[in-house]
Design a protein around this motif. Structure first.
Motif, PDB file in Angstrom:
ATOM      1  N   ARG A  38       7.678 -30.486  19.458  1.00 41.95           N
ATOM      2  CA  ARG A  38       7.698 -29.760  18.185  1.00 41.95           C
ATOM      3  C   ARG A  38       6.250 -29.522  17.836  1.00 41.95           C
ATOM      4  NH1 ARG A  38      12.325 -31.503  13.926  1.00 41.95           N
ATOM      5  NH2 ARG A  38      11.016 -30.136  12.666  1.00 41.95           N
ATOM      6  N   GLY A  39       5.811 -28.263  18.002  1.00 47.52           N
ATOM      7  CA  GLY A  39       4.390 -27.980  17.873  1.00 47.52           C
ATOM      8  C   GLY A  39       3.670 -28.602  19.055  1.00 47.52           C
ATOM      9  N   ARG A  40       2.783 -29.542  18.770  1.00 48.65           N
ATOM     10  CA  ARG A  40       2.076 -30.253  19.841  1.00 48.65           C
ATOM     11  C   ARG A  40       2.541 -31.700  19.981  1.00 48.65           C
ATOM     12  NH1 ARG A  40      -4.211 -28.155  19.084  1.00 48.65           N
ATOM     13  NH2 ARG A  40      -3.750 -25.929  19.292  1.00 48.65           N
ATOM     14  N   THR A  41       3.596 -32.026  19.275  1.00 50.31           N
ATOM     15  CA  THR A  41       4.098 -33.402  19.293  1.00 50.31           C
ATOM     16  C   THR A  41       5.294 -33.522  20.227  1.00 50.31           C
ATOM     17  OG1 THR A  41       3.427 -33.619  16.971  1.00 50.31           O
ATOM     18  CG2 THR A  41       4.934 -35.294  17.854  1.00 50.31           C
ATOM     19  N   PRO A  42       5.208 -34.379  21.263  1.00 45.29           N
ATOM     20  CA  PRO A  42       6.348 -34.532  22.178  1.00 45.29           C
ATOM     21  C   PRO A  42       7.548 -35.145  21.459  1.00 45.29           C
ATOM     22  CG  PRO A  42       4.339 -35.514  23.093  1.00 45.29           C
ATOM     23  CD  PRO A  42       4.056 -35.203  21.653  1.00 45.29           C
ATOM     24  N   ILE A  43       8.732 -34.683  21.790  1.00 45.00           N
ATOM     25  CA  ILE A  43       9.965 -35.298  21.304  1.00 45.00           C
ATOM     26  C   ILE A  43      10.207 -36.542  22.156  1.00 45.00           C
ATOM     27  CG2 ILE A  43      12.471 -34.983  21.167  1.00 45.00           C
ATOM     28  CD1 ILE A  43      11.841 -32.003  20.477  1.00 45.00           C
ATOM     29  N   PRO A  44      10.403 -37.707  21.557  1.00 49.35           N
ATOM     30  CA  PRO A  44      10.486 -38.971  22.313  1.00 49.35           C
ATOM     31  C   PRO A  44      11.440 -38.944  23.506  1.00 49.35           C
ATOM     32  CG  PRO A  44      10.426 -39.422  19.964  1.00 49.35           C
ATOM     33  CD  PRO A  44      10.514 -37.931  20.102  1.00 49.35           C
ATOM     34  N   ALA A  45      12.580 -38.277  23.358  1.00 50.52           N
ATOM     35  CA  ALA A  45      13.576 -38.268  24.443  1.00 50.52           C
ATOM     36  C   ALA A  45      13.105 -37.498  25.670  1.00 50.52           C
ATOM     37  CB  ALA A  45      14.882 -37.672  23.936  1.00 50.52           C
ATOM     38  N   ALA A  46      12.071 -36.655  25.516  1.00 44.48           N
ATOM     39  CA  ALA A  46      11.648 -35.789  26.623  1.00 44.48           C
ATOM     40  C   ALA A  46      11.094 -36.589  27.805  1.00 44.48           C
ATOM     41  CB  ALA A  46      10.619 -34.781  26.129  1.00 44.48           C
ATOM     42  N   LYS A  47      10.197 -37.525  27.523  1.00 43.42           N
ATOM     43  CA  LYS A  47       9.618 -38.326  28.615  1.00 43.42           C
ATOM     44  C   LYS A  47      10.697 -39.128  29.338  1.00 43.42           C
ATOM     45  CE  LYS A  47       4.700 -39.058  27.933  1.00 43.42           C
ATOM     46  NZ  LYS A  47       3.617 -40.061  27.810  1.00 43.42           N
ATOM     47  N   LYS A  48      11.607 -39.672  28.571  1.00 46.49           N
ATOM     48  CA  LYS A  48      12.705 -40.465  29.139  1.00 46.49           C
ATOM     49  C   LYS A  48      13.555 -39.597  30.061  1.00 46.49           C
ATOM     50  CE  LYS A  48      16.388 -43.613  27.636  1.00 46.49           C
ATOM     51  NZ  LYS A  48      17.188 -44.061  26.475  1.00 46.49           N
ATOM     52  N   ALA A  49      13.812 -38.359  29.631  1.00 45.21           N
ATOM     53  CA  ALA A  49      14.617 -37.442  30.429  1.00 45.21           C
ATOM     54  C   ALA A  49      13.933 -37.108  31.749  1.00 45.21           C
ATOM     55  CB  ALA A  49      14.901 -36.170  29.638  1.00 45.21           C
ATOM     56  N   PHE A  50      12.633 -36.866  31.686  1.00 42.33           N
ATOM     57  CA  PHE A  50      11.930 -36.417  32.884  1.00 42.33           C
ATOM     58  C   PHE A  50      11.658 -37.541  33.869  1.00 42.33           C
ATOM     59  CE2 PHE A  50      11.836 -32.516  30.729  1.00 42.33           C
ATOM     60  CZ  PHE A  50      11.640 -31.556  31.708  1.00 42.33           C
ATOM     61  N   GLN A  51      11.731 -38.774  33.406  1.00 42.51           N
ATOM     62  CA  GLN A  51      11.655 -39.892  34.348  1.00 42.51           C
ATOM     63  C   GLN A  51      12.872 -39.905  35.263  1.00 42.51           C
ATOM     64  OE1 GLN A  51      11.161 -43.242  31.738  1.00 42.51           O
ATOM     65  NE2 GLN A  51       8.980 -42.832  31.384  1.00 42.51           N
ATOM     66  N   LYS A  52      13.975 -39.347  34.768  1.00 44.60           N
ATOM     67  CA  LYS A  52      15.202 -39.267  35.568  1.00 44.60           C
ATOM     68  C   LYS A  52      15.151 -38.103  36.566  1.00 44.60           C
ATOM     69  CE  LYS A  52      18.398 -41.082  32.037  1.00 44.60           C
ATOM     70  NZ  LYS A  52      17.498 -41.323  30.891  1.00 44.60           N
ATOM     71  N   LEU A  53      14.244 -37.161  36.324  1.00 46.60           N
ATOM     72  CA  LEU A  53      14.228 -35.932  37.114  1.00 46.60           C
ATOM     73  C   LEU A  53      13.228 -35.946  38.258  1.00 46.60           C
ATOM     74  CD1 LEU A  53      14.528 -33.318  34.217  1.00 46.60           C
ATOM     75  CD2 LEU A  53      16.289 -33.956  35.859  1.00 46.60           C
ATOM     76  N   VAL A  54      12.429 -37.011  38.350  1.00 45.36           N
ATOM     77  CA  VAL A  54      11.465 -37.111  39.443  1.00 45.36           C
ATOM     78  C   VAL A  54      11.696 -38.400  40.227  1.00 45.36           C
ATOM     79  CG1 VAL A  54       9.690 -35.719  38.296  1.00 45.36           C
ATOM     80  CG2 VAL A  54       9.739 -38.195  37.940  1.00 45.36           C
ATOM     81  N   ASP A  55      11.278 -38.372  41.510  1.00 45.54           N
ATOM     82  CA  ASP A  55      11.409 -39.574  42.343  1.00 45.54           C
ATOM     83  C   ASP A  55      10.138 -40.424  42.235  1.00 45.54           C
ATOM     84  OD1 ASP A  55       9.493 -38.331  43.918  1.00 45.54           O
ATOM     85  OD2 ASP A  55      10.919 -37.655  45.440  1.00 45.54           O
ATOM     86  N   SER A  56      10.042 -41.438  43.080  1.00 47.01           N
ATOM     87  CA  SER A  56       8.908 -42.364  43.016  1.00 47.01           C
ATOM     88  C   SER A  56       7.582 -41.693  43.369  1.00 47.01           C
ATOM     89  CB  SER A  56       9.149 -43.550  43.955  1.00 47.01           C
ATOM     90  OG  SER A  56       9.349 -43.083  45.285  1.00 47.01           O
ATOM     91  N   LYS A  57       7.666 -40.536  44.040  1.00 44.28           N
ATOM     92  CA  LYS A  57       6.443 -39.805  44.405  1.00 44.28           C
ATOM     93  C   LYS A  57       6.075 -38.749  43.367  1.00 44.28           C
ATOM     94  CE  LYS A  57       7.349 -40.326  49.355  1.00 44.28           C
ATOM     95  NZ  LYS A  57       7.678 -39.600  50.619  1.00 44.28           N
TER      96      LYS A  57
END
Length: 418
Positions: A33-52
């Protein structure tokens, strides 16, 4: 024998782990929202990438923003989300302009903010002029702000070629200056040394990116977007000429053109990663009923109709081959023009998911009767998109982007590698 069984098992595993779906993420109101990350976003993207740090499914960020280059937006997202994102995963509202090659060699006036000249050249335009450059060459045209009026009598500095097209990249900073000069260009057929020509029934080609009436920043209520500027331009033009302003192309959500280009980027990403399973399903996650949801549903309708045409064609051809009379006539495939630039889509569906972290207010009801006059006050879409209650009905409503990713993985029975 055991070795062959092992090879088949390994190949089966890799084929099973290839994703058959792609994700389209809105940015404002979904990830930030603007320049402030929505807290759930980082959590979501941890699910979308592998260990690399590599994405396990094809992901494209589809934003209606257009005031920067893709690389800058990719860098911003990488920093905010904590995962590496390339510019090839970012789609700005102006990205589809790359396909409109017939305008690339025309002398175009560009409106917006940020590095608009660089952005225009980046998508293929070779001869561009900005509003500021136009104003400097014709100092007598911008008269609303008394402090910016010429102090001394001055003559036009006529050293610019005739403008042949206008491209609206996004909301400008000085609306009165942009509105005045764009109207001047349209009514003088690109030659600002001339008087207005009201006798013409048409005007120069006009291309517009980002139709968002409003968008969500840090404020409690939505802010004006480029769609609001377009409403002003359209109404001024009609008030002066009595005619509707016409667009050669509208880009950014909810246009089909935007989603077709996004589907192409998903396919390209899957091919680059060596994923062999065709991408059949797209999931579009957004916070705005009138852009994200409307656009995803509109593209889904296009994909369904396209599939139905292909099925009808196949039946007709099969019957023709057997000598039986065909019950349905063969229609020419509607894929053409801008669509032929990208090859046919592999996707057969585009499912919409609405999050409650941005523009959408879960307590506001969408009217079911499109004939009610209330549609004029509720429908925030662009003038050229009609209100259809079915198109603003999300496939699913979830609290945030993390819940959206969880839901998609559940629907697709997709589990990330350990």
């Amino acid at each position: 024998m055991h070795f062959l069984f092992f090879i088949h098992s390994v190949l089966y595993f890799f084929n099973q782990s290839d994703p058959g779906f792609g994700l389209l993420f809105d940015i404002d109101g979904v990830l930030v929202r603007g320049r402030t990350p929505i807290p759930a976003a980082k959590k979501a993207f941890q699910k979308l990438v592998d260990s690399k740090g590599q994405f396990v499914v094809p992901v494209v960020f589809v934003t209606n923003a257009g005031n920067c280059l893709r690389q800058k937006k990719a860098d911003q997202l990488s920093h905010l989300l904590g995962v590496p994102i390339s510019q090839d995963q970012v789609m700005m509202s102006h990205s589809p302009l790359k396909m409109l090659r017939k305008y690339h060699d025309k002398y175009v006036l560009v409106s917006g903010q940020g590095p608009v000249l660089d952005i225009a050249k980046n998508v293929g335009f070779t001869k561009v002029v900005s509003i500021d450059e136009l104003r400097e060459s014709f100092p007598l045209l911008d008269m609303v702000d008394h402090n910016r009026r010429p102090k001394l009598p001055s003559s036009p500095i006529v050293n610019l070629p005739k403008v042949e097209a206008v491209v609206l990249f996004g909301e400008p900073i000085r609306w009165e200056t942009n509105l005045q000069l764009i109207i001047d260009v349209l009514l003088t057929n690109g030659n600002l040394s001339n008087a207005y020509e009201n006798s013409h029934s048409s005007h120069l080609p006009l291309l517009a990116c980002n139709m968002d009436l409003m968008w969500m920043a840090e404020a409690q209520a939505p802010r004006f977007g480029h769609g609001t500027f377009m409403v002003c331009l359209e109404n001024i033009y009609k008030k002066i000429t009595g005619r509707d302003l016409k667009y050669e192309a509208l880009m950014g959500k909810p246009s089909e053109l935007t989603y077709h280009y996004a589907e192409y980027l998903i396919r390209e990403q899957a091919a680059e990663r060596g994923w062999r399973s065709p991408i059949r399903s797209l999931y579009a996650i957004g916070d705005n009923l009138m852009t994200d949801i409307y656009g995803a549903n509109l593209y889904n309708r296009y994909l369904e109709e396209r599939l139905a045409r292909k099925s009808a064609k196949s039946v007709a051809q099969a019957l023709s081959a057997t000598g039986s009379p065909a019950p349905v006539r063969q229609e020419v495939d509607a894929d053409g023009g801008w669509e032929s630039e990208l090859a046919s889509p592999s996707a057969t569906s585009c499912k919409s998911i609405l999050v409650c972290t941005g523009v959408y207010n879960p307590h506001t009801e969408v009217p079911k009767d499109a004939s009610q006059c209330i549609k004029e006050t509720v429908f925030h879409g662009h003038r050229d998109f009609h209100f259809d209650p079915a198109l603003v009905e999300p496939g699913n409503v979830v609290q945030d982007v993390d819940a959206a990713v969880e839901l998609i993985f559940k629907i697709e029975k997709f589990s990330t590698p350990v």
